[in-house]
Design an enzyme around this catalytic site. Structure first.
Site, short mmCIF file in Angstrom:
data_model
loop_
_atom_site.label_atom_id
_atom_site.label_comp_id
_atom_site.label_asym_id
_atom_site.label_seq_id
_atom_site.Cartn_x
_atom_site.Cartn_y
_atom_site.Cartn_z
N SER A 174 -9.57 79.01 -29.03
CA SER A 174 -9.04 78.01 -28.10
C SER A 174 -8.16 78.62 -27.00
O SER A 174 -8.29 78.22 -25.84
CB SER A 174 -8.26 76.93 -28.86
OG SER A 174 -9.16 76.20 -29.64
N LYS B 145 -5.71 68.24 -39.49
CA LYS B 145 -6.24 67.13 -38.67
C LYS B 145 -5.87 65.75 -39.23
O LYS B 145 -5.69 64.80 -38.48
CB LYS B 145 -7.75 67.25 -38.52
CG LYS B 145 -8.15 68.43 -37.65
CD LYS B 145 -9.64 68.47 -37.38
CE LYS B 145 -9.99 69.73 -36.62
NZ LYS B 145 -11.41 69.82 -36.29
N GLU C 244 -9.36 55.08 -29.81
CA GLU C 244 -10.38 54.43 -30.66
C GLU C 244 -11.16 55.47 -31.46
O GLU C 244 -11.44 55.30 -32.64
CB GLU C 244 -11.32 53.63 -29.76
CG GLU C 244 -12.27 52.74 -30.53
CD GLU C 244 -13.39 52.19 -29.66
OE1 GLU C 244 -13.34 52.35 -28.42
OE2 GLU C 244 -14.33 51.63 -30.24
N GLY D 237 -23.11 65.96 -44.72
CA GLY D 237 -21.68 66.08 -44.99
C GLY D 237 -21.00 64.74 -44.81
O GLY D 237 -21.49 63.87 -44.08
N THR E 95 -22.04 64.70 -52.79
CA THR E 95 -21.43 63.59 -53.54
C THR E 95 -21.77 62.31 -52.79
O THR E 95 -21.16 61.98 -51.78
CB THR E 95 -19.90 63.77 -53.58
OG1 THR E 95 -19.60 65.15 -53.78
CG2 THR E 95 -19.26 62.92 -54.64
N LYS F 110 -19.31 59.55 -51.38
CA LYS F 110 -18.55 59.77 -50.13
C LYS F 110 -19.38 59.37 -48.91
O LYS F 110 -18.84 58.86 -47.92
CB LYS F 110 -18.09 61.22 -50.03
CG LYS F 110 -16.79 61.45 -50.80
CD LYS F 110 -16.47 62.90 -51.06
CE LYS F 110 -16.08 63.72 -49.87
NZ LYS F 110 -15.83 65.14 -50.24
N MET G 68 -22.66 72.83 -36.94
CA MET G 68 -21.35 72.79 -36.27
C MET G 68 -20.61 74.12 -36.42
O MET G 68 -19.68 74.39 -35.68
CB MET G 68 -20.49 71.68 -36.87
CG MET G 68 -20.94 70.29 -36.49
SD MET G 68 -19.62 69.14 -36.91
CE MET G 68 -20.48 67.60 -36.75
N TYR H 294 -20.33 78.36 -36.48
CA TYR H 294 -20.92 79.44 -35.69
C TYR H 294 -20.42 80.75 -36.29
O TYR H 294 -19.41 80.79 -37.00
CB TYR H 294 -20.55 79.34 -34.21
CG TYR H 294 -19.08 79.26 -33.98
CD1 TYR H 294 -18.31 80.41 -33.84
CD2 TYR H 294 -18.44 78.03 -33.94
CE1 TYR H 294 -16.95 80.33 -33.67
CE2 TYR H 294 -17.07 77.95 -33.76
CZ TYR H 294 -16.33 79.09 -33.63
OH TYR H 294 -14.98 79.02 -33.48
P1 ATR Z 1 -14.51 69.36 -43.19
O1 ATR Z 1 -13.21 68.92 -42.61
O2 ATR Z 1 -15.00 70.70 -42.69
O3 ATR Z 1 -15.56 68.30 -43.07
P2 ATR Z 1 -14.15 68.64 -45.93
O4 ATR Z 1 -13.55 67.34 -45.49
O5 ATR Z 1 -13.54 69.39 -47.04
O6 ATR Z 1 -14.24 69.65 -44.73
O7 ATR Z 1 -15.70 68.34 -46.27
C1 ATR Z 1 -16.57 69.36 -46.63
C2 ATR Z 1 -17.99 68.78 -46.65
O8 ATR Z 1 -18.91 69.86 -46.89
C3 ATR Z 1 -18.23 67.76 -47.74
O9 ATR Z 1 -19.18 66.82 -47.28
C4 ATR Z 1 -18.81 68.63 -48.87
O10 ATR Z 1 -19.62 67.91 -49.80
P3 ATR Z 1 -18.93 67.16 -51.06
O11 ATR Z 1 -18.27 65.94 -50.53
O12 ATR Z 1 -20.07 66.84 -51.96
O13 ATR Z 1 -17.97 68.16 -51.65
C5 ATR Z 1 -19.69 69.55 -48.07
N1 ATR Z 1 -20.02 70.82 -48.74
C6 ATR Z 1 -19.23 71.90 -48.91
N2 ATR Z 1 -19.91 72.91 -49.54
C7 ATR Z 1 -21.17 72.44 -49.73
C8 ATR Z 1 -22.36 72.99 -50.32
N3 ATR Z 1 -22.39 74.24 -50.83
N4 ATR Z 1 -23.47 72.21 -50.35
C9 ATR Z 1 -23.46 70.96 -49.86
N5 ATR Z 1 -22.38 70.39 -49.29
C10 ATR Z 1 -21.25 71.11 -49.23
#
Ligand code: ATR
Length: 272
Positions: free
Chosen positions: A17, A66, A78, A127, A153, A156, A215, A217
């Site tokens: 940044s 965040k 919003e 995600g 999961t 969520k 998202m 890189y």
């Molecule tokens: P961020 O702020 O980067 O979104 P977060 O809120 O911790 O971080 O969320 C991480 C996301 O990556 C979640 O959707 C997580 O899935 P779960 O809710 O099932 O934990 C997902 N995630 C992380 N590692 C993963 C993996 N190896 N395979 C699939 N999903 C993954």
């Protein structure tokens, strides 16, 4: 005296940044300074307050603050309210305005830089954490034909879909549910790439001429982009464009000017 801005996070030394905003301010001839602040895990609000007292005008907020930035904001846009997360603060004497430019940055990269139309398309968002939540409203505003939120999961994904229930084309899923379905735009908003991992996607989810967008890189293609290429996705993109576009949206909020993003994206690409 230059106007003061900063990015705050933990860790922070890797942040691009300061470089991006230095390019923007040079390009638009702004009298501003932009630095990086490392805050201790329990010291976010104290660090923001100290920066504000010192005359700081705005901050970018990154991992892991965040959600806390959302809580300390006295007013939310919003987009920030929908995301329940804030990546941009505009500071003045009696107000902390919280904004979220991540999702709009993603959408601008897809639409303006990659020339992809979201409207009417089948979108898969992988995600259901902070990154996915930030992306949802700007994506939905483009009226895709349907938007599937897939998460390891599933509960969520269901909770996220329920927050946006007024958009009746959002479908929650887990990865197994995706078998037999094709998508035009597949966005990886999981943190799996950070650990060199890949969500367990079934084969054949990429439609002809589809876009695979990560998202994240890094120095080479992420595991998701490698998978997408093997599966026949024609258009691949990492998150560098999103990074620069979200910064440009913050810059616009603070300075009232939209910098040109193309040269900055090209500069970052030449470095990785
Ligand atoms: P961020 O702020 O980067 O979104 P977060 O809120 O911790 O971080 O969320 C991480 C996301 O990556 C979640 O959707 C997580 O899935 P779960 O809710 O099932 O934990 C997902 N995630 C992380 N590692 C993963 C993996 N190896 N395979 C699939 N999903 C993954």
């Amino acid at each position: 005296m230059p106007d003061l801005y900063a990015v705050i996070g933990n860790p922070i030394s890797h942040s691009k940044s300061p470089l991006i905003h230095a390019e923007f301010s040079k390009q638009t001839d702004q009298n501003m300074r932009y630095e990086a602040i490392l805050a201790p895990p329990d010291g976010f609000s104290v660090a923001v307050e100290a920066f504000r007292k010192f005359g700081g005008r705005g901050m970018n907020v990154t991992i892991p603050f965040k959600l806390e930035a959302c809580k300390i904001s006295t007013r939310l846009t919003e987009r920030a309210a929908a995301a329940q997360a804030v990546n941009t603060l505009a500071l003045d004497n009696d107000e902390i305005l919280g904004e979220n430019t991540d999702g709009i940055g993603l959408v601008r990269d897809i639409v303006s830089n990659l020339d992809f139309i979201i409207t009417g398309k089948r979108v898969l968002l992988m995600g259901a954490g902070g990154a996915a939540s930030g992306a949802l409203l700007p994506l939905l505003e483009h009226q895709p034909k349907m938007l599937t939120i897939a998460n390891r999961t599933k509960q969520k994904a269901i909770e996220l879909q329920q927050r946006f229930a007024e958009y009746n084309f959002v479908i929650p899923a887990d990865y197994a549910d995706l078998a037999g379905h094709e998508f035009d735009i597949v966005i990886n908003a999981t943190s799996a790439s950070l650990n060199g991992k890949l969500p367990s996607l079934p084969p054949c989810i990429f439609a002809a001429e589809s876009l695979a967008y990560d998202m994240m890189y890094g120095s080479g293609p992420t595991p998701f982009l490698q998978f997408a290429r093997q599966q026949g996705a024609v258009h691949l993109s990492d998150g560098i464009g999103m990074l620069v576009e979200q910064a440009a949206e913050s810059f616009l909020l603070w300075r009232g000017l939209r910098p040109e993003t193309g040269p900055v994206i090209a500069m970052l690409r030449s470095e990785t």
